[in-house]
Write a protein that holds these residues in place. Structure first.
Motif, short mmCIF file in Angstrom:
data_model
loop_
_atom_site.label_atom_id
_atom_site.label_comp_id
_atom_site.label_asym_id
_atom_site.label_seq_id
_atom_site.Cartn_x
_atom_site.Cartn_y
_atom_site.Cartn_z
N PRO A 181 0.84 -1.20 0.00
CA PRO A 181 0.00 0.00 0.00
C PRO A 181 0.88 1.25 0.00
CG PRO A 181 -0.67 -1.51 1.73
CD PRO A 181 0.64 -2.00 1.21
N PHE A 182 0.46 2.24 -0.79
CA PHE A 182 1.32 3.43 -0.94
C PHE A 182 1.43 4.22 0.36
CE2 PHE A 182 -1.79 6.82 -0.84
CZ PHE A 182 -2.96 6.20 -1.19
N GLN A 183 0.52 3.99 1.30
CA GLN A 183 0.58 4.76 2.55
C GLN A 183 1.88 4.50 3.31
OE1 GLN A 183 -2.13 2.97 1.63
NE2 GLN A 183 -3.92 4.29 1.76
N ILE A 184 2.48 3.32 3.09
CA ILE A 184 3.71 3.00 3.80
C ILE A 184 4.87 3.87 3.30
CG2 ILE A 184 5.50 1.23 4.03
CD1 ILE A 184 3.46 -0.79 4.55
N THR A 185 4.90 4.11 1.98
CA THR A 185 6.05 4.80 1.42
C THR A 185 5.84 6.31 1.30
OG1 THR A 185 5.22 4.23 -0.76
CG2 THR A 185 6.92 2.82 0.15
N LEU A 186 4.63 6.76 1.52
CA LEU A 186 4.29 8.17 1.29
C LEU A 186 5.17 9.14 2.08
CD1 LEU A 186 2.10 9.63 -0.39
CD2 LEU A 186 0.76 9.79 1.70
N ILE A 187 5.23 8.95 3.39
CA ILE A 187 5.95 9.87 4.25
C ILE A 187 7.46 9.87 3.94
CG2 ILE A 187 6.40 10.54 6.66
CD1 ILE A 187 3.46 10.77 5.92
N PRO A 188 8.09 8.65 3.91
CA PRO A 188 9.53 8.66 3.59
C PRO A 188 9.81 9.20 2.19
CG PRO A 188 8.78 6.46 4.22
CD PRO A 188 7.60 7.32 4.26
N MET A 189 8.92 8.98 1.24
CA MET A 189 9.14 9.53 -0.10
C MET A 189 9.17 11.06 -0.05
SD MET A 189 9.47 7.57 -2.70
CE MET A 189 8.76 8.48 -4.06
N TYR A 190 8.29 11.62 0.76
CA TYR A 190 8.28 13.07 0.90
C TYR A 190 9.60 13.55 1.52
CZ TYR A 190 7.31 17.67 2.77
OH TYR A 190 7.41 18.98 3.09
N VAL A 191 10.04 12.83 2.55
CA VAL A 191 11.30 13.20 3.20
C VAL A 191 12.44 13.15 2.19
CG1 VAL A 191 12.96 12.51 4.97
CG2 VAL A 191 10.51 12.38 5.45
N THR A 250 3.77 5.71 11.41
CA THR A 250 3.14 4.62 12.17
C THR A 250 1.72 4.38 11.67
OG1 THR A 250 4.39 5.46 14.05
CG2 THR A 250 2.73 3.79 14.50
N LEU A 251 0.99 5.48 11.47
CA LEU A 251 -0.38 5.36 10.96
C LEU A 251 -0.38 4.67 9.59
CD1 LEU A 251 -1.76 8.90 11.85
CD2 LEU A 251 -2.67 6.73 12.68
N GLY A 252 0.60 5.02 8.74
CA GLY A 252 0.70 4.40 7.42
C GLY A 252 0.86 2.88 7.53
N PHE A 253 1.74 2.45 8.44
CA PHE A 253 1.94 1.01 8.63
C PHE A 253 0.67 0.34 9.13
CE2 PHE A 253 5.68 -1.17 7.71
CZ PHE A 253 6.68 -0.24 7.56
N VAL A 254 0.05 0.97 10.11
CA VAL A 254 -1.16 0.36 10.68
C VAL A 254 -2.24 0.27 9.61
CG1 VAL A 254 -3.01 0.71 12.34
CG2 VAL A 254 -0.63 1.02 13.03
N LEU A 255 -2.36 1.33 8.79
CA LEU A 255 -3.35 1.30 7.71
C LEU A 255 -3.07 0.15 6.75
CD1 LEU A 255 -5.68 2.29 6.06
CD2 LEU A 255 -4.28 4.15 5.19
N ALA A 256 -1.77 -0.04 6.43
CA ALA A 256 -1.40 -1.13 5.52
C ALA A 256 -1.80 -2.47 6.11
CB ALA A 256 0.10 -1.09 5.24
N VAL A 257 -1.55 -2.63 7.43
CA VAL A 257 -1.92 -3.89 8.09
C VAL A 257 -3.44 -4.09 8.04
CG1 VAL A 257 -1.97 -5.07 10.31
CG2 VAL A 257 0.11 -3.91 9.56
N VAL A 258 -4.18 -3.00 8.28
CA VAL A 258 -5.65 -3.10 8.25
C VAL A 258 -6.11 -3.53 6.86
CG1 VAL A 258 -7.79 -1.78 8.41
CG2 VAL A 258 -5.99 -1.41 10.10
N VAL A 259 -5.53 -2.91 5.80
CA VAL A 259 -5.92 -3.27 4.44
C VAL A 259 -5.66 -4.76 4.20
CG1 VAL A 259 -5.48 -2.89 1.98
CG2 VAL A 259 -5.50 -0.95 3.54
#
Lengths: 273, 287
Positions: free
Chosen positions: A114-124, B263-272
């Motif tokens: 899921p892109f949410q994992i990489t979003l923040i570090p990509m911005y950094v 952290t929220l991003g990781f948790v969201l990924a786990v939820v998905v």
């Protein structure tokens, strides 16, 4: 139920559907041609036609610059995805090498991430590279697509080995084989990947909102979205809808011309994903 | 004999992908993991906080609210989308005229930017002078506070998202319907099964893989809900349309809590992953 009646029922349902999907767009276009006070009227026909809403948009936001930004970014990303994804897809489907399965596994893993994992570090990363407010930030992350690699890999499996062998005997390099033999044989696949990539890049708005803050670097959907939520529109619904219409027009034109390709491509990508 | 060319060439060809992967996948994933145990506002140096981020998350009512909001969205969006898409696909699968035209029309909102659709529907939903309320008033009914009532705002967004995406699922289901052999239906007709029985006993089970794809795709799309609440409601009223993505976005780019947002991003990924896994399990069991 008699067959005739059923048929009329089906047509009724289809027409209701078509009305539901088309009417809002028609209403939107007509609303942008009305004087501001009539915008929310139910009637489609304005008391007098005016382009004032469009004039407002062009006066208040650099929408033509935004259009050019989006066009530039989407074109470069699409070109790059076609070149690099096809090269990778070719290597994975037609060449034997150590680690091929590992690479393939990595690609599948990346697709599921899921892109949410990489979003923040990509911005950094963009901040550290000094790429905030530059084209690089909009282009580089999209330069190769795993979706493209998988589609090309699958398509290239059907190309006869004889063609590739005889080209090698003639002294062709692998790159020349890809661009001069494999590409012309896989035009439909390129159209599919091209349309999907261009459309996704053109319509993406989360990433531009994150990495672009300068008005003149913004993409078109971003500019229009910020115009709609920010104060520049003075709450003039006509102008906001006009900006939205301008954003929709290029895609609608492309869709009318390449309608079949759009639908087939999206169906492929949907089933792949 | 292998020429040196074909030994080196593969590695040369995959180099761009490897570099790209290292830059936009490998590094970000590792860095994201590091961020989850740190506090960082981008400017001052990172401070190690251990499990604080995850503990904050567990006791953060806004996180739970955003999770609940996203689930509320999915609970309305997915069944609605499947029901409408199934009906339209089933009709488009009949021998009717102008099917190509209808298919193209249903698909139109899919290709148009979510920004356009959201701006348009924001106006349709407007409390004063919005098209929906004007119609309701003309029919002698009262106004509905589509986007300003905490109870209705999220369902309103779910309806809009269904309108935008359903065309894609019509196409996917139609492809599925066309792959069911005609003979199966003919045999069922001979055995005396009516259309409705055929639909539930043949069509639905045969469509099973496509239905699963549709559900998974719309789940993943649903969890990426961002621009719709961003433009329509800003997450309000009373955070009732704050999606998980919008919440992450706000934590990172309004409050600069990078560690917490990661952290929220990781948790969201786990939820998905968890939701998709449950859906897969359910489908394997049911059919």
């Amino acid at each position: 139920m008699p067959k005739r009646l059923l048929k009329w029922l089906f047509y009724g349902a289809l027409l209701t559907g078509a009305f539901t999907f088309l009417y809002p767009f028609i209403w939107m276009i007509m609303a942008t041609l009305k004087p501001e006070i009539e915008v929310s009227n139910l009637s489609l026909i304005p008391s007098k036609f005016t382009l004032q809403s469009y004039i407002n948009v062009f006066q208040r936001i650099p929408i033509s610059r935004a259009f050019l930004n989006s066009l530039l970014v989407s074109s470069i990303v699409t070109g790059s995805v076609l070149v690099f994804s096809s090269i990778t897809g070719y290597a994975l489907s037609r060449l034997q090498f150590r680690g091929r399965e590992v690479i393939f596994g990595i690609i599948l893993f990346t697709m599921m991430l899921p892109f949410q994992i990489t979003l923040i570090p990509m911005y950094v990363l963009m901040v550290k590279f000094g790429w905030v407010d530059t084209y690089q930030a909009l282009i580089v992350p999209g330069m190769i697509s795993t979706f493209g690699i998988l589609v090309f890999r699958q398509a290239y499996k059907n190309i006869p080995q004889d063609l590739i062998d005889s080209a090698r005997l003639d002294g062709c390099s692998e790159l020349r084989i890809i661009f001069q033999i494999v590409w012309p044989l896989s035009i439909p696949t390129m159209v599919t990947v091209g349309i999907i990539t261009f459309m996704n890049t053109w319509n993406d708005v989360l990433w531009p909102i994150i990495v672009i803050r300068k008005t003149e670097m913004m993409t078109m959907p971003q500019t229009v979205a910020l115009f709609a939520v920010g104060g520049q529109a003075d709450a003039q619904m006509g102008s906001i809808l006009a900006a939205a219409t301008l954003l929709a027009i290029p895609v609608v034109i492309a869709y009318v011309i390449f309608q079949r390709h759009f639908i087939d491509s999206m169906a492929t990508s949907g089933l792949k994903g | 004999m292998k020429r040196p060319n074909t030994v080196v060439a593969p590695y040369f060809l995959i180099t761009p992908y490897i570099l790209h992967f290292l830059l936009i996948v490998a590094f970000p994933v590792v860095f994201s993991l590091i961020l989850t145990v740190h506090r960082w506002n981008l400017l001052s140096p990172m401070t190690w906080v251990g499990g604080t981020n995850i503990l904050t998350l567990i006791s953060d009512p806004l996180f739970w609210k955003s999770l609940w909001n996203t689930l509320r969205f999915l609970i309305i969006h997915i069944p609605l989308q499947i029901a409408i898409a199934l009906v339209l696909a089933e009709i488009l699968n009949q021998q009717l005229r102008a099917r190509g035209f209808f298919r193209a029309v249903f698909f139109l909102p899919v290709v148009i930017s979510g920004v356009v659709v959201t701006i348009l529907w924001k106006q349709l939903y407007a409390s004063e002078n919005g098209v929906f309320n004007e119609v309701l008033l003309a029919l002698g009914m009262g106004r509905v506070e589509w986007l300003t009532s905490p109870l209705i705002a999220m369902p309103a967004i779910a309806i809009m998202a269904t309108w935008k995406n359903v065309g894609l699922y019509v196409i996917l289901l139609l492809a599925g319907l066309q792959s069911i052999p005609k003979q199966v239906y003919e045999a069922a007709t001979i055995d005396g099964a009516n259309r409705i029985q055929q639909f539930f006993k043949i069509t639905i089970p045969m469509l099973n893989p496509v239905l699963l794809t549709v559900i998974i795709l719309s789940t993943i799309n649903g969890f990426s809900l961002f621009i719709e609440p961003y433009v329509m409601t800003g997450g309000g009223p009373l955070n009732s349309t704050l999606s998980m993505n919008l919440f992450i976005y706000k934590q990172a780019f309004c409050f600069y809590k990078m560690g917490y947002a990661a952290t929220l991003g990781f948790v969201l990924a786990v939820v998905v992953f968890a939701v998709v896994a449950v859906q897969r399990k359910f489908f394997e069991k049911e059919f």
